[in-house]
Design a protein around this motif. Structure first.
Motif, PDB file in Angstrom:
ATOM      1  N   LEU A  29       0.662  -1.332  -0.283  1.00  0.00           N
ATOM      2  CA  LEU A  29       0.117  -0.228  -0.276  1.00  0.00           C
ATOM      3  C   LEU A  29       0.721   1.088  -0.306  1.00  0.00           C
ATOM      4  O   LEU A  29       0.642   2.598  -0.165  1.00  0.00           O
ATOM      5  CB  LEU A  29      -0.804  -0.043   1.289  1.00  0.00           C
ATOM      6  CG  LEU A  29      -1.823   0.965   1.814  1.00  0.00           C
ATOM      7  CD1 LEU A  29      -2.203   0.777   0.177  1.00  0.00           C
ATOM      8  CD2 LEU A  29      -3.060   1.137   2.663  1.00  0.00           C
ATOM      9  N   GLN A  30       2.478   1.406   0.688  1.00  0.00           N
ATOM     10  CA  GLN A  30       2.851   2.374   0.770  1.00  0.00           C
ATOM     11  C   GLN A  30       3.287   2.569  -0.439  1.00  0.00           C
ATOM     12  O   GLN A  30       3.476   3.798  -0.762  1.00  0.00           O
ATOM     13  CB  GLN A  30       3.727   2.437   1.939  1.00  0.00           C
ATOM     14  CG  GLN A  30       3.694   2.654   3.071  1.00  0.00           C
ATOM     15  CD  GLN A  30       4.541   2.680   4.340  1.00  0.00           C
ATOM     16  OE1 GLN A  30       5.477   1.120   3.795  1.00  0.00           O
ATOM     17  NE2 GLN A  30       4.746   2.281   5.702  1.00  0.00           N
ATOM     18  N   THR A  31       3.620   2.047  -1.401  1.00  0.00           N
ATOM     19  CA  THR A  31       4.788   1.707  -2.832  1.00  0.00           C
ATOM     20  C   THR A  31       3.893   1.877  -3.599  1.00  0.00           C
ATOM     21  O   THR A  31       3.670   3.243  -4.449  1.00  0.00           O
ATOM     22  CB  THR A  31       4.994   0.512  -2.461  1.00  0.00           C
ATOM     23  OG1 THR A  31       6.002  -0.468  -2.495  1.00  0.00           O
ATOM     24  CG2 THR A  31       5.355   0.486  -4.326  1.00  0.00           C
ATOM     25  N   TYR A  32       1.922   1.585  -3.499  1.00  0.00           N
ATOM     26  CA  TYR A  32       1.336   1.960  -4.600  1.00  0.00           C
ATOM     27  C   TYR A  32       0.959   4.145  -4.142  1.00  0.00           C
ATOM     28  O   TYR A  32       1.083   4.351  -4.973  1.00  0.00           O
ATOM     29  CB  TYR A  32       0.068   1.327  -3.864  1.00  0.00           C
ATOM     30  CG  TYR A  32      -1.238   1.876  -4.899  1.00  0.00           C
ATOM     31  CD1 TYR A  32      -1.766   1.888  -6.144  1.00  0.00           C
ATOM     32  CD2 TYR A  32      -2.887   2.256  -3.708  1.00  0.00           C
ATOM     33  CE1 TYR A  32      -2.161   1.710  -6.513  1.00  0.00           C
ATOM     34  CE2 TYR A  32      -3.171   2.301  -4.981  1.00  0.00           C
ATOM     35  CZ  TYR A  32      -3.620   2.489  -5.945  1.00  0.00           C
ATOM     36  OH  TYR A  32      -4.292   2.057  -7.146  1.00  0.00           O
ATOM     37  N   LEU A  33       1.224   4.049  -2.755  1.00  0.00           N
ATOM     38  CA  LEU A  33       0.644   5.653  -2.790  1.00  0.00           C
ATOM     39  C   LEU A  33       1.415   6.426  -3.259  1.00  0.00           C
ATOM     40  O   LEU A  33       1.761   7.104  -3.224  1.00  0.00           O
ATOM     41  CB  LEU A  33       0.590   6.061  -0.962  1.00  0.00           C
ATOM     42  CG  LEU A  33      -1.461   5.377  -0.790  1.00  0.00           C
ATOM     43  CD1 LEU A  33      -0.814   5.320   0.604  1.00  0.00           C
ATOM     44  CD2 LEU A  33      -2.567   5.753  -0.863  1.00  0.00           C
ATOM     45  N   CYS A  34       2.618   6.084  -2.777  1.00  0.00           N
ATOM     46  CA  CYS A  34       4.535   7.034  -3.198  1.00  0.00           C
ATOM     47  C   CYS A  34       4.826   6.457  -4.622  1.00  0.00           C
ATOM     48  O   CYS A  34       5.809   6.827  -4.934  1.00  0.00           O
ATOM     49  CB  CYS A  34       5.605   6.211  -2.006  1.00  0.00           C
ATOM     50  SG  CYS A  34       4.976   6.475  -0.890  1.00  0.00           S
ATOM     51  N   SER A  35       3.980   5.915  -5.455  1.00  0.00           N
ATOM     52  CA  SER A  35       4.310   5.786  -6.654  1.00  0.00           C
ATOM     53  C   SER A  35       4.622   7.015  -7.910  1.00  0.00           C
ATOM     54  O   SER A  35       5.035   6.353  -8.678  1.00  0.00           O
ATOM     55  CB  SER A  35       3.329   4.971  -7.171  1.00  0.00           C
ATOM     56  OG  SER A  35       1.787   6.230  -7.943  1.00  0.00           O
ATOM     57  N   GLY A  36       4.303   8.067  -7.687  1.00  0.00           N
ATOM     58  CA  GLY A  36       4.296   9.293  -7.829  1.00  0.00           C
ATOM     59  C   GLY A  36       3.153   9.731  -8.800  1.00  0.00           C
ATOM     60  O   GLY A  36       3.211  10.722  -9.996  1.00  0.00           O
ATOM     61  N   SER A  73       1.292   5.211  10.083  1.00  0.00           N
ATOM     62  CA  SER A  73       2.199   5.417   9.500  1.00  0.00           C
ATOM     63  C   SER A  73       2.347   5.818   8.280  1.00  0.00           C
ATOM     64  O   SER A  73       3.828   6.131   7.614  1.00  0.00           O
ATOM     65  CB  SER A  73       3.236   4.450   9.855  1.00  0.00           C
ATOM     66  OG  SER A  73       2.545   3.376   9.437  1.00  0.00           O
ATOM     67  N   LEU A  74       1.047   5.438   7.856  1.00  0.00           N
ATOM     68  CA  LEU A  74       1.355   5.555   5.924  1.00  0.00           C
ATOM     69  C   LEU A  74       1.404   7.195   5.623  1.00  0.00           C
ATOM     70  O   LEU A  74       2.232   7.957   4.206  1.00  0.00           O
ATOM     71  CB  LEU A  74      -0.328   4.902   5.493  1.00  0.00           C
ATOM     72  CG  LEU A  74      -0.729   4.228   4.883  1.00  0.00           C
ATOM     73  CD1 LEU A  74      -1.428   3.610   5.264  1.00  0.00           C
ATOM     74  CD2 LEU A  74       0.466   3.136   4.355  1.00  0.00           C
ATOM     75  N   LEU A  75       1.534   7.707   6.589  1.00  0.00           N
ATOM     76  CA  LEU A  75       1.558   9.567   6.353  1.00  0.00           C
ATOM     77  C   LEU A  75       2.932   9.794   6.374  1.00  0.00           C
ATOM     78  O   LEU A  75       3.294  10.934   5.306  1.00  0.00           O
ATOM     79  CB  LEU A  75       0.426  10.540   7.395  1.00  0.00           C
ATOM     80  CG  LEU A  75      -0.604  10.432   7.545  1.00  0.00           C
ATOM     81  CD1 LEU A  75      -0.811  10.666   8.927  1.00  0.00           C
ATOM     82  CD2 LEU A  75      -1.632  10.639   6.386  1.00  0.00           C
ATOM     83  N   LEU A  76       3.994   9.320   6.999  1.00  0.00           N
ATOM     84  CA  LEU A  76       5.460   9.681   7.125  1.00  0.00           C
ATOM     85  C   LEU A  76       6.306   9.630   5.992  1.00  0.00           C
ATOM     86  O   LEU A  76       7.279  10.559   5.302  1.00  0.00           O
ATOM     87  CB  LEU A  76       6.230   8.720   8.078  1.00  0.00           C
ATOM     88  CG  LEU A  76       5.028   9.230   9.648  1.00  0.00           C
ATOM     89  CD1 LEU A  76       5.795   8.352  10.316  1.00  0.00           C
ATOM     90  CD2 LEU A  76       5.115  10.571   9.951  1.00  0.00           C
TER      91      LEU A  76
END
Length: 246
Positions: A29-36, A73-76
């Motif tokens: 999920l983190q990778t998905y959200l931070c994919s750009g 922690s997904l926010l950080l």
């Protein structure tokens, strides 16, 4: 993937009983959200719809608390361009479903709110209390922030009747606790929404609770910066949100 985000394996696996599965799901999920990619408001609401019901169906206190911390922690690692839109979707989802949460399940959501207040402050500290970010965050909580064509809705808005006082009251209850998990916040105006609620709150209970927060000896000495210099972040939506029905 985004159109059925609440059905994707990594959302469901966040509530798994074994730790490796949960950690892998959180990483996905983190990778998905931070994919750009440029997430739309609709996509973020769908993500939060899935996460809301993931929490809803998680049993036992320890797994519930672990999941809440993981989601906070997904926010950080979020890019600054996604921080406010992601939080807007979070708060809009919480406010929408609040009246539908059974009393026996309420504690897990109160704990989630506590974690999101704390981790939001941690994110702001991580970005050196950037004035634009802080102002945008306070605008969001006061219901001033605009997410593209969406009307603002905020957990600490003074006059919005769509926001349950139970949400306002609990956010006030954990505000200073969350703030004190960080440092160097003096002079950045973080008490502005609380001061506004003290004066303009819709109910006496909320006004009195805001007054108590401002009188908390732990928050004494915080300088206020009450100006509103937030940007209008509205834009065009590409699709229509189909609602919150489960």
């Amino acid at each position: 993937m985004a159109s059925n985000i609440q059905e994707t394996p990594f959302v469901k696996q966040l509530a798994a009983n074994d730790r490796p599965t949960r950690e892998k799901a959180l990483s996905s999920l983190q990778t998905y959200l931070c994919s750009g990619r440029n997430f739309t408001t609709i996509e973020l609401l769908k993500i939060w719809k899935g996460l809301f019901f993931c929490i809803f169906h998680t049993d036992r206190p320890i797994p519930q608390q672990r999941l809440s911390k993981s989601l906070a922690s997904l926010l950080l690692p979020l890019p600054t361009t996604l921080f406010l839109p992601f939080l807007h979707a979070f708060w809009k989802t919480i406010i929408h479903y609040w009246s539908q949460i059974p009393s026996l399940r309420l504690d897990k959501y109160l704990y989630l709110l506590r974690q999101y207040i704390a981790y939001s402050f941690k994110y702001l500290q991580q970005h050196a209390w950037n004035r634009e970010l802080v102002t945008g965050y306070l605008d969001l909580l006061e219901g001033v922030y605009k997410a593209r064509s969406e009307d603002g809705i905020g957990a600490l808005s003074a006059g919005d009747g769509k926001v349950p006082d139970g949400v306002r009251y609990h956010v006030l209850d954990v505000w200073v606790d969350g703030l004190l998990e960080t440092d160097e916040w003096e002079g950045v105006g973080v008490m502005r929404p609380v001061e506004r609620l003290r004066i303009e709150g819709r109910t006496k209970v909320v006004r009195e609770r805001a007054r108590e927060v401002l009188g908390d000896e732990r928050s004494q000495g915080i300088e206020e910066r009450t100006g509103n210099d937030g940007e209008d972040r509205r834009g065009d939506e590409e699709e229509e949100f189909e609602g919150f029905t489960e």
